[in-house]
Design an enzyme around this catalytic site. Structure first.
Site, PDB file in Angstrom:
ATOM      1  N   CYS A 152      40.066  49.408 -10.306  1.00  0.00           N
ATOM      2  CA  CYS A 152      41.062  49.123  -9.263  1.00  0.00           C
ATOM      3  C   CYS A 152      42.261  48.399  -9.856  1.00  0.00           C
ATOM      4  O   CYS A 152      42.229  47.182 -10.060  1.00  0.00           O
ATOM      5  CB  CYS A 152      40.411  48.297  -8.152  1.00  0.00           C
ATOM      6  SG  CYS A 152      41.538  47.866  -6.813  1.00  0.00           S
ATOM      7  N   CYS A 159      43.825  45.738  -7.685  1.00  0.00           N
ATOM      8  CA  CYS A 159      43.058  44.487  -7.654  1.00  0.00           C
ATOM      9  C   CYS A 159      43.247  43.694  -8.944  1.00  0.00           C
ATOM     10  O   CYS A 159      43.396  42.481  -8.917  1.00  0.00           O
ATOM     11  CB  CYS A 159      41.566  44.769  -7.490  1.00  0.00           C
ATOM     12  SG  CYS A 159      41.179  46.012  -6.262  1.00  0.00           S
ATOM     13  N   ASP A 160      43.204  44.372 -10.076  1.00  0.00           N
ATOM     14  CA  ASP A 160      43.077  43.664 -11.355  1.00  0.00           C
ATOM     15  C   ASP A 160      44.278  43.782 -12.286  1.00  0.00           C
ATOM     16  O   ASP A 160      44.294  43.130 -13.332  1.00  0.00           O
ATOM     17  CB  ASP A 160      41.811  44.160 -12.086  1.00  0.00           C
ATOM     18  CG  ASP A 160      40.554  43.866 -11.275  1.00  0.00           C
ATOM     19  OD1 ASP A 160      40.547  42.827 -10.582  1.00  0.00           O
ATOM     20  OD2 ASP A 160      39.603  44.663 -11.316  1.00  0.00           O
TER      21      ASP A 160
HETATM   22  P1  FAD Z   1      32.406  48.245   1.229  1.00  0.00           P
HETATM   23  O1  FAD Z   1      32.911  46.949   0.761  1.00  0.00           O
HETATM   24  O2  FAD Z   1      32.209  49.348   0.241  1.00  0.00           O
HETATM   25  O3  FAD Z   1      31.023  47.985   1.976  1.00  0.00           O
HETATM   26  C1  FAD Z   1      30.220  49.033   2.374  1.00  0.00           C
HETATM   27  C2  FAD Z   1      28.995  48.457   3.044  1.00  0.00           C
HETATM   28  O4  FAD Z   1      28.225  49.507   3.619  1.00  0.00           O
HETATM   29  C3  FAD Z   1      28.049  47.696   2.116  1.00  0.00           C
HETATM   30  O5  FAD Z   1      27.716  46.470   2.706  1.00  0.00           O
HETATM   31  C4  FAD Z   1      26.813  48.590   2.028  1.00  0.00           C
HETATM   32  O6  FAD Z   1      25.631  47.841   1.865  1.00  0.00           O
HETATM   33  C5  FAD Z   1      26.872  49.228   3.408  1.00  0.00           C
HETATM   34  N1  FAD Z   1      26.126  50.476   3.529  1.00  0.00           N
HETATM   35  C6  FAD Z   1      26.258  51.634   2.826  1.00  0.00           C
HETATM   36  N2  FAD Z   1      25.353  52.543   3.240  1.00  0.00           N
HETATM   37  C7  FAD Z   1      24.623  51.933   4.226  1.00  0.00           C
HETATM   38  C8  FAD Z   1      23.523  52.339   5.027  1.00  0.00           C
HETATM   39  N3  FAD Z   1      22.972  53.541   4.919  1.00  0.00           N
HETATM   40  N4  FAD Z   1      23.017  51.452   5.921  1.00  0.00           N
HETATM   41  C9  FAD Z   1      23.590  50.234   6.067  1.00  0.00           C
HETATM   42  N5  FAD Z   1      24.632  49.798   5.336  1.00  0.00           N
HETATM   43  C10 FAD Z   1      25.120  50.638   4.421  1.00  0.00           C
HETATM   44  N6  FAD Z   1      40.201  45.077  -2.771  1.00  0.00           N
HETATM   45  C11 FAD Z   1      41.142  44.139  -2.585  1.00  0.00           C
HETATM   46  O7  FAD Z   1      41.808  44.138  -1.555  1.00  0.00           O
HETATM   47  N7  FAD Z   1      41.350  43.144  -3.513  1.00  0.00           N
HETATM   48  C12 FAD Z   1      40.626  43.061  -4.655  1.00  0.00           C
HETATM   49  O8  FAD Z   1      40.857  42.173  -5.481  1.00  0.00           O
HETATM   50  C13 FAD Z   1      39.614  44.029  -4.866  1.00  0.00           C
HETATM   51  N8  FAD Z   1      38.844  43.986  -5.979  1.00  0.00           N
HETATM   52  C14 FAD Z   1      37.865  44.903  -6.159  1.00  0.00           C
HETATM   53  C15 FAD Z   1      37.068  44.813  -7.283  1.00  0.00           C
HETATM   54  C16 FAD Z   1      36.045  45.722  -7.484  1.00  0.00           C
HETATM   55  C17 FAD Z   1      35.170  45.592  -8.711  1.00  0.00           C
HETATM   56  C18 FAD Z   1      35.823  46.757  -6.532  1.00  0.00           C
HETATM   57  C19 FAD Z   1      34.699  47.741  -6.747  1.00  0.00           C
HETATM   58  C20 FAD Z   1      36.619  46.862  -5.409  1.00  0.00           C
HETATM   59  C21 FAD Z   1      37.657  45.950  -5.216  1.00  0.00           C
HETATM   60  N9  FAD Z   1      38.491  46.012  -4.104  1.00  0.00           N
HETATM   61  C22 FAD Z   1      39.441  45.050  -3.888  1.00  0.00           C
HETATM   62  C23 FAD Z   1      38.336  47.081  -3.099  1.00  0.00           C
HETATM   63  C24 FAD Z   1      37.558  46.528  -1.898  1.00  0.00           C
HETATM   64  O9  FAD Z   1      36.385  45.913  -2.360  1.00  0.00           O
HETATM   65  C25 FAD Z   1      37.226  47.657  -0.931  1.00  0.00           C
HETATM   66  O10 FAD Z   1      38.415  48.295  -0.534  1.00  0.00           O
HETATM   67  C26 FAD Z   1      36.526  47.101   0.299  1.00  0.00           C
HETATM   68  O11 FAD Z   1      35.373  46.386  -0.057  1.00  0.00           O
HETATM   69  C27 FAD Z   1      36.145  48.220   1.264  1.00  0.00           C
HETATM   70  O12 FAD Z   1      35.482  47.637   2.315  1.00  0.00           O
HETATM   71  P2  FAD Z   1      34.522  48.445   3.274  1.00  0.00           P
HETATM   72  O13 FAD Z   1      34.075  47.468   4.301  1.00  0.00           O
HETATM   73  O14 FAD Z   1      35.152  49.692   3.701  1.00  0.00           O
HETATM   74  O15 FAD Z   1      33.287  48.900   2.374  1.00  0.00           O
END
Ligand code: FAD
Ligand code: NAP
Length: 318
Positions: free
Chosen positions: A136, A139-140
Site C-alpha cells: 500500500c 499507506c507507507d
Molecule cells: P478489512 O480491514 O479487510 O476487514 C475485513 C474483516 O472481515 C476482518 O475483520 C475479517 O476477519 C472479516 N471477515 C472476513 N471474512 C469473514 C467471514 N466469513 N466471517 C466473518 N468475518 C469475516 N489504510 C489506511 O487508510 N491507512 C494505512 O496506513 C493503511 N495501512 C495498511 C497497511 C497494511 C499492511 C494493509 C494490508 C492495509 C493498510 N491499509 C491502510 C488499508 C486498510 O487496512 C483497508 O483499506 C481497511 O482495513 C479496509 O477495511 P474493511 O473494513 O473494508 O476490511
C-alpha cells in the site's frame, strides 16, 4: 440442535467498515450483532504506524482497531468471535450459520469482509512485510522520503503506486514480468514521462534481501533466467487484491474479480436489505477512512430499509 439468535442488523467483518457500521447501527437502536471473523480488527492489525486516520497524528494499527472495537461495544454492539460459514439471502429474515454452529437470523445484513493483497509468496517477502515490504503506497510511501523503492506488477495499481511513490522516493523502479504493461495507455504515458521512474522488463523478484529492513532484491530475468541484484530500500507489491467474497458466490452480484457490486455511490447490493461496505466492494480507494465512511453509509441505509419496511402497507395474502 443449534441456537438461533435474532437481530435487526448483522454485520459480517470487524475492520474499519464493520466497526463503524456497528457504531452507527447501535446508535440507531438496531442492536447490531457483529461477527468478527478470522482477523479481528481487519487488515490494520497487521501494520504499524497509521498516519492518515483523521484525528490521530500517528497511531499503531492494532491500537486504532482496539479503539474502534471498544467504541462499538460501548454504544451497545454485540461482538461475536466466530466466522460466518454460510449465508442464505434467498428469504427474509436472512440466515447466517457460524463456524461454531450458531444460527443468526437478521432483518438486514452488512457485508464488510474486506480484501487482501496478493503477495509474491516468497519467504523473504513475508519476513520483511512491514519492514520495507508493503502492498500500500498510500499507506507507507511517506516512510520512503528520499529513498529508492521498487514496485512489482504491471497493472493500473502498480503504475499508480509507482507514480504516487515518485512524490517521496528519489527513484522508483517498476519491475514487470513481461515486456508490456497491462495498465491503461494514459497511465503508461504518465509513467514513462516521469524522470524518477525506471522500468525493468521481463523480470520477477526471486528474493528480498535485508535483515531488519529491505536492502535490495534479487531479480530473475524471465527470458534468460539470469539473476541480478537491485539495491532498493523498499518493495511495493502491486499484483492485485482478492476480495473475501467466496461466501457470497451466487448470492450477491459481483464483478469478474469478485468485488461485490453496489448501486453507484451507495452500499446497496443486488439483494434488498443486504449492504456492502469497505474493501469488499472498493478496488479503487482501499483506505481505512473510506471503508469506515462506507460502513456509516451502510448502517444508515439499513436503518432506512427497516423504517421503510415498517411503514410499508402489509401485503394481502393471496
Ligand atoms: P478489512 O480491514 O479487510 O476487514 C475485513 C474483516 O472481515 C476482518 O475483520 C475479517 O476477519 C472479516 N471477515 C472476513 N471474512 C469473514 C467471514 N466469513 N466471517 C466473518 N468475518 C469475516 N489504510 C489506511 O487508510 N491507512 C494505512 O496506513 C493503511 N495501512 C495498511 C497497511 C497494511 C499492511 C494493509 C494490508 C492495509 C493498510 N491499509 C491502510 C488499508 C486498510 O487496512 C483497508 O483499506 C481497511 O482495513 C479496509 O477495511 P474493511 O473494513 O473494508 O476490511
Ligand atoms: P491487475 O490488473 O490484475 O494486474 C496485476 C498485475 O500484476 C499484472 O500486470 C500481472 O502481470 C502482475 N502479476 C500478477 N501476479 C504476479 C506475480 N506473481 N508476479 C509478478 N507479477 C504478477 O491488478 P490491479 O493493477 O490491482 O488492478 C485490478 C483492477 O482494478 C483492474 O481492473 C484495474 O484496471 C483496476 N484499477 C483501475 C484503476 C484506474 O482505473 N485508475 C486503478 C487501479 C486499479 P501480467 O500482466 O503479466 O498478468
Amino acid at each position: 440442535m443449534s441456537d438461533v439468535r435474532r437481530t435487526k442488523l448483522l454485520i459480517i467483518g470487524s475492520g474499519p467498515a464493520g466497526y463503524t457500521a456497528a457504531v452507527y447501527g447501535a446508535r440507531a437502536m438496531l442492536e447490531p450483532v457483529l461477527v468478527e471473523g478470522l482477523q479481528p480488527g481487519g487488515q490494520l492489525t497487521i501494520t504499524t504506524d497509521v498516519e492518515n486516520w483523521p484525528g490521530e497524528t500517528a497511531i499503531m494499527g492494532p491500537e486504532l482497531m482496539a479503539k474502534l472495537r471498544a467504541q462499538a461495544e460501548h454504544v451497545g454492539a454485540h461482538i461475536i468471535s466466530d466466522i460466518v460459514a454460510e449465508v442464505d439471502f434467498s428469504r427474509r429474515p436472512f440466515r447466517a450459520v457460524l463456524d461454531g454452529g450458531e444460527v443468526i437470523e437478521a432483518e438486514t445484513v452488512i457485508v464488510a469482509t474486506g480484501a487482501s493483497a496478493r503477495w509474491l509468496g516468497l519467504d523473504s517477502e513475508t519476513r520483511l512485510r512491514g519492514k520495507g515490504v508493503s502492498a500500500c503506497a498510500t499507506c507507507d510511501g511517506f516512510f520512503f522520503r528520499g529513498k529508492q523503492v521498487a514496485v512489482v506488477g504491471g497493472g493500473n495499481t502498480a503504475v499508480e503506486e509507482a507514480l504516487f511513490l515518485t512524490n517521496f522516493a528519489s527513484k522508483v523502479t517498476l519491475i514487470h514480468r513481461r515486456d508490456e504493461l497491462r495498465a491503461d495507455k494514459t497511465n503508461q504515458q504518465r509513467l514513462f514521462a516521469n524522470p524518477k521512474v525506471e522500468m525493468v522488463w521481463n523480470a520477477t523478484v526471486s528474493e528480498v534481501t535485508g535483515t531488519d529492513g529491505v536492502s535490495g532484491l534479487v531479480l530473475t530475468d524471465t527470458v534468460t533466467g539470469e539473476a541480478r541484484p537491485l539495491a532498493v530500500d523498499g518493495l511495493f507489491v502491486a499484483i492485485g487484491h482478492e476480495p473475501a467474497t467466496g461466501l457470497f458466490a451466487g448470492k450477491l452480484a459481483m464483478d469478474e474479480e469478485g468485488y461485490l457490486l453496489v448501486a453507484p455511490g451507495t452500499p446497496v447490493t443486488s439483494v434488498p436489505g443486504v449492504f456492502a461496505a469497505g474493501d469488499v466492494t472498493d478496488k479503487l480507494y482501499r483506505q481505512a477512512v473510506t471503508a469506515a465512511g462506507m460502513g456509516c453509509m451502510a448502517a444508515l441505509e439499513a436503518e432506512r430499509f427497516l423504517a421503510h419496511q415498517a411503514h410499508a402497507p402489509q401485503q394481502q395474502a393471496a
